[in-house]
Design an enzyme around this catalytic site. Structure first.
Site, mmCIF file in Angstrom:
data_model
loop_
_atom_site.group_PDB
_atom_site.id
_atom_site.type_symbol
_atom_site.label_atom_id
_atom_site.label_comp_id
_atom_site.label_asym_id
_atom_site.label_seq_id
_atom_site.Cartn_x
_atom_site.Cartn_y
_atom_site.Cartn_z
ATOM 1 N N ASP A 67 19.891 6.350 55.708
ATOM 2 C CA ASP A 67 18.784 5.546 55.554
ATOM 3 C C ASP A 67 19.249 4.522 55.135
ATOM 4 O O ASP A 67 20.963 4.406 55.667
ATOM 5 C CB ASP A 67 18.268 5.039 54.337
ATOM 6 N N ASN A 136 14.058 9.940 39.612
ATOM 7 C CA ASN A 136 12.684 9.954 39.918
ATOM 8 C C ASN A 136 12.708 10.916 41.138
ATOM 9 O O ASN A 136 10.719 11.948 41.734
ATOM 10 C CB ASN A 136 12.328 9.070 40.142
ATOM 11 N N HIS A 138 14.261 11.217 43.987
ATOM 12 C CA HIS A 138 14.210 11.182 44.998
ATOM 13 C C HIS A 138 15.050 11.118 46.048
ATOM 14 O O HIS A 138 15.883 11.677 46.092
ATOM 15 C CB HIS A 138 13.740 9.842 45.452
ATOM 16 N N GLU A 143 10.240 8.045 47.893
ATOM 17 C CA GLU A 143 10.211 7.948 46.239
ATOM 18 C C GLU A 143 8.806 8.671 46.328
ATOM 19 O O GLU A 143 8.088 9.505 47.398
ATOM 20 C CB GLU A 143 9.715 6.222 46.101
#
Ligand code: PGA
Length: 248
Positions: A67, A136, A138, A143
């Protein structure tokens, strides 16, 4: 899925580096999928040290990163392009023409996502994808709620991810609000995946990923559907895993 327990962060980093070096030495043109963030920093340090002491060669290696932030130029210290050069590429003799990240400055981001997806295919796919694990769940910047079918796409970063990454920026308001990330299906196409997890703060999410059926609310749970995943996690990160028989 194979789970390897490391004593601590340094041990995890050394084990991960050895794993990567084996791929680098074993394939004629390996394509490594690389990650940024805090977790792989120790691994990259081990790779730099190994290159100095053992002369491991990278001329034949290609890399594609997961990313990049939207709106940060490559020379911006907080861009992932800058991070990769600083922590790895500048030190290991890899041709700069072999290292790829999404272009977060592209005028047409949709076209950039398509270009990146096609680039990975043209390289013959990723041989080994390195991943960190978000608090979380990801992976990359995918997400919770991201479809498992997603390809490289633009994401709106959640408040929790922006806050987690604000430690690298002057203030929360300087953290970009968008990023380009490989999608979950892009990641899942990798021939092998190496997930690194360290620290007690990741214990809960790692235990969840290992016990849950795959579902889009926990992006990393998709890894249960991949046939060649290796997890190297330290003792603290594995402290909440009840099923010890899966751990080597
Ligand atoms: P970290 O981030 O390595 O900085 O903990 C992992 C992630 O958010 O993917």
């Amino acid at each position: 899925m194979k789970i390897i327990e490391a004593e601590h962060y340094q041990d995890m980093s050394e084990k991960a580096a050895r794993f990567i070096i084996e791929k680098v030495n074993g394939l004629s043109a390996p394509v490594l999928g690389l990650a940024t963030g805090g977790t792989p920093l120790g691994t990259y340090k081990c790779l730099r040290e190994d290159h100095l002491s053992h002369k491991t060669a990278y001329q034949h290696v290609y890399t594609v990163n997961l990313d990049e932030y939207v709106g940060l130029a490559p020379y911006d210290e907080n861009s992932y392009t800058f991070y990769m050069k600083k922590h790895l590429f500048h030190h290991i003799g890899i041709p700069s023409s072999h290292t790829y990240l999404p272009n977060g400055m592209a005028a047409d981001l949709t076209a950039e996502c398509e270009r990146y997806e096609a680039l990975i295919e043209r390289l013959g796919g990723v041989d080994l994808q390195l991943l960190g694990l978000g608090l979380n769940g990801h992976i990359g910047f995918n997400e919770p709620g991201t479809p498992f079918s997603s390809k490289t796409h633009v994401v709106e970063l959640t408040e929790s991810t922006r806050k987690a990454n604000a430690r690298y920026f002057d203030s929360l308001s300087s953290v970009p609000t968008k990023a380009v990330t490989m999608g979950i299906s892009t990641i899942m196409k990798s021939k092998q995946i190496l997930l690194l997890v360290s620290g007690a703060n990741k214990a809960g999410i790692l235990a969840r990923l290992l016990s849950e059926e795959p579902h889009e609310g926990t992006p990393a749970s998709v890894l249960n559907m991949h046939e060649n995943v290796v997890i190297i996690a330290d003792r603290d990160a594995l402290s909440a895993v009840k099923e010890r028989s899966m751990i080597f």
